[in-house]
Design a protein around this motif. Sequence first.
Motif, short mmCIF file in Angstrom:
data_model
loop_
_atom_site.label_atom_id
_atom_site.label_comp_id
_atom_site.label_asym_id
_atom_site.label_seq_id
_atom_site.Cartn_x
_atom_site.Cartn_y
_atom_site.Cartn_z
N UNK A 1 71.71 43.15 -13.57
CA UNK A 1 71.51 42.76 -12.17
C UNK A 1 70.42 41.69 -12.11
N UNK A 2 70.75 40.49 -11.62
CA UNK A 2 69.75 39.41 -11.58
C UNK A 2 68.54 39.79 -10.73
N UNK A 3 67.40 39.30 -11.14
CA UNK A 3 66.16 39.55 -10.40
C UNK A 3 66.26 39.02 -8.97
N UNK A 4 67.03 37.96 -8.77
CA UNK A 4 67.16 37.36 -7.44
C UNK A 4 67.75 38.32 -6.42
N UNK B 1 66.93 41.25 -5.89
CA UNK B 1 65.92 42.21 -5.45
C UNK B 1 64.74 41.53 -4.75
N UNK B 2 64.89 40.23 -4.45
CA UNK B 2 63.78 39.48 -3.86
C UNK B 2 64.26 38.69 -2.65
N UNK B 3 63.52 38.81 -1.54
CA UNK B 3 63.88 38.06 -0.33
C UNK B 3 63.58 36.56 -0.51
N UNK B 4 62.58 36.23 -1.33
CA UNK B 4 62.28 34.80 -1.51
C UNK B 4 63.32 34.09 -2.37
N UNK B 5 64.26 34.85 -2.93
CA UNK B 5 65.36 34.26 -3.69
C UNK B 5 66.69 34.39 -2.96
N UNK B 6 66.62 34.84 -1.72
CA UNK B 6 67.85 34.96 -0.92
C UNK B 6 68.41 33.56 -0.67
N UNK B 7 69.73 33.36 -0.85
CA UNK B 7 70.31 32.02 -0.69
C UNK B 7 70.01 31.39 0.67
N UNK B 8 70.03 32.20 1.73
CA UNK B 8 69.75 31.67 3.05
C UNK B 8 68.33 31.14 3.17
N UNK B 9 67.39 31.87 2.58
CA UNK B 9 65.99 31.44 2.63
C UNK B 9 65.78 30.18 1.81
N UNK B 10 66.38 30.14 0.62
CA UNK B 10 66.24 28.96 -0.22
C UNK B 10 66.84 27.72 0.44
N UNK B 11 67.96 27.93 1.15
CA UNK B 11 68.58 26.82 1.87
C UNK B 11 67.68 26.33 3.00
N UNK B 12 67.02 27.27 3.66
CA UNK B 12 66.12 26.93 4.76
C UNK B 12 64.93 26.11 4.29
N UNK B 13 64.51 26.34 3.04
CA UNK B 13 63.34 25.65 2.52
C UNK B 13 63.58 24.16 2.26
N UNK B 14 64.84 23.76 2.10
CA UNK B 14 65.15 22.37 1.76
C UNK B 14 64.71 21.41 2.86
N UNK B 15 65.20 21.58 4.12
CA UNK B 15 64.74 20.66 5.17
C UNK B 15 63.25 20.80 5.46
N UNK B 16 62.71 22.01 5.28
CA UNK B 16 61.28 22.20 5.50
C UNK B 16 60.48 21.36 4.51
N UNK B 17 60.90 21.39 3.25
CA UNK B 17 60.20 20.60 2.22
C UNK B 17 60.35 19.10 2.50
N UNK B 18 61.54 18.70 2.94
CA UNK B 18 61.77 17.28 3.26
C UNK B 18 60.87 16.84 4.41
N UNK B 19 60.73 17.70 5.43
CA UNK B 19 59.87 17.37 6.57
C UNK B 19 58.42 17.21 6.14
N UNK B 20 57.96 18.13 5.29
CA UNK B 20 56.57 18.07 4.82
C UNK B 20 56.34 16.81 3.99
N UNK B 21 57.32 16.45 3.17
CA UNK B 21 57.19 15.25 2.33
C UNK B 21 57.10 13.99 3.18
N UNK B 22 57.81 14.01 4.33
CA UNK B 22 57.81 12.85 5.22
C UNK B 22 56.71 12.91 6.27
#
Length: 444
Positions: free
Chosen positions: A43-46, A48-69
């Motif tokens: 069973x992958x470690x992901x 068992x972790x909310x910070x590895x949930x696909x929805x959360x990881x997807x949410x981080x992409x535009x957030x990171x882009x906004x911070x970079x800009x």
Amino acid sequence: MNKTDTTMQKTQLIDRILGRKTGMASTETALPASTHAKIHARIPDAYTRFDRHPGYEKMLVPKAASERLGIANPFFRVHDGVAGAITRIQDREYINFSNYNYLGLTGHPAVNQAAKAAIDRYGTSASASRLVAGERPVQRKLEEALANVYEVDDCIVFVSGHATNVSTIGYLFGPKDLVIHDSLIHNSVLQGIQLSGATRRSFPHNDTNALNQILAEIRGQFERVLIVVEGLYSMDGDICDLPSLVEIKRRHKAFLMVDEAHSLGVLGKTGKGIREHFDVQGKDVDIWMGTLSKTLAGCGGYIAGERALVEHLKYAAPGFVYSVGVAPSLAAASLEALRIMQKEPERVTRLQAQGQQFLEAMHSLGINTGLAQGYAVIPAIIGSSLKAARLSNQFFEAGINVQPIIHPAVEEKAARLRFFLSFLHTDQHISYTREVTKKLMGNR
């Protein structure tokens, strides 16, 4: 196979069933500890972790882009005071276009006093489901008043607007049914359909000809059919063609549900919503849905319609039966807000005039307002989530609070700023906003 073998098989079957129900495996099917360890190791470690949930990881992409800009997060700013045409954020006042206080009744002295009196009499909570704890008079008075607005038999109030749609659709319809909805329908309707297990189909926004054609082709494949639309669309600011929808639902022997979350208090000469706007009888629509948190200055949702519908929901809809009753203070606030709306139709008149004035101001600058018709909800289509967030911050710096609507709430090409107009907005508010818009977005 002899009788002994048959008895043994039945016993083993019962053991397996009981083992599943109690969470205990029978001795015949229990796996060795070493086998469990091997399964767990795969069973992958992901998982068992909310910070590895696909929805959360997807949410981080535009957030990171906004911070970079260098684009600040425009969401979850802390406001102080009443949600009105003016709001206070970090000791600065802003013209506020990001709330649903359409008729200015949130914070109205009479509404506040009604809520305070209800707290003194009933406390702050109903404390249990109304099926368990019984009724408070103010809860029923609100339901009766809403039923009168729609000229239908009865009404039921839920504690959440979103849950009203989820629970009502999810309970009333099932796998043998069809729910067909406008393509721009609210998330709560989609969640309700998913819960119901009904077949889901959508029709192009406000295209009643397409709706009629779809039903002509597939209506016979289902038992019950529900058509769901919004009175005033909360993202786009246009309205449904209610007379045509009533005709179609009759032709195809379907139910019609109208979500009036944003149209009560906004449409119609006296604010009675889409049916008053089109002069349609209340009983021509099978299910009227609305919320208390916008025009009615409270929190919760309601369903109005025939007595059998309401009684059925009161005794069986999970979102009502298994939820606490609406707080008496909120019921009292919404009841008083409804009374003021009916006593002071000039609030509705002014809101409608302000909406038209704002729409014309945007058009004069060449702003793409999409489908908006000037009824309290007016988008400015940007076409990029990052650009919409950046513009929201620029408006904020100029003293105007307007939120961006970005992907996935809308398609990326439809990312926008969304302006909500209120009875409390002044001509000066609109004039200043036009000048700021001209500076930031002119000739778009």
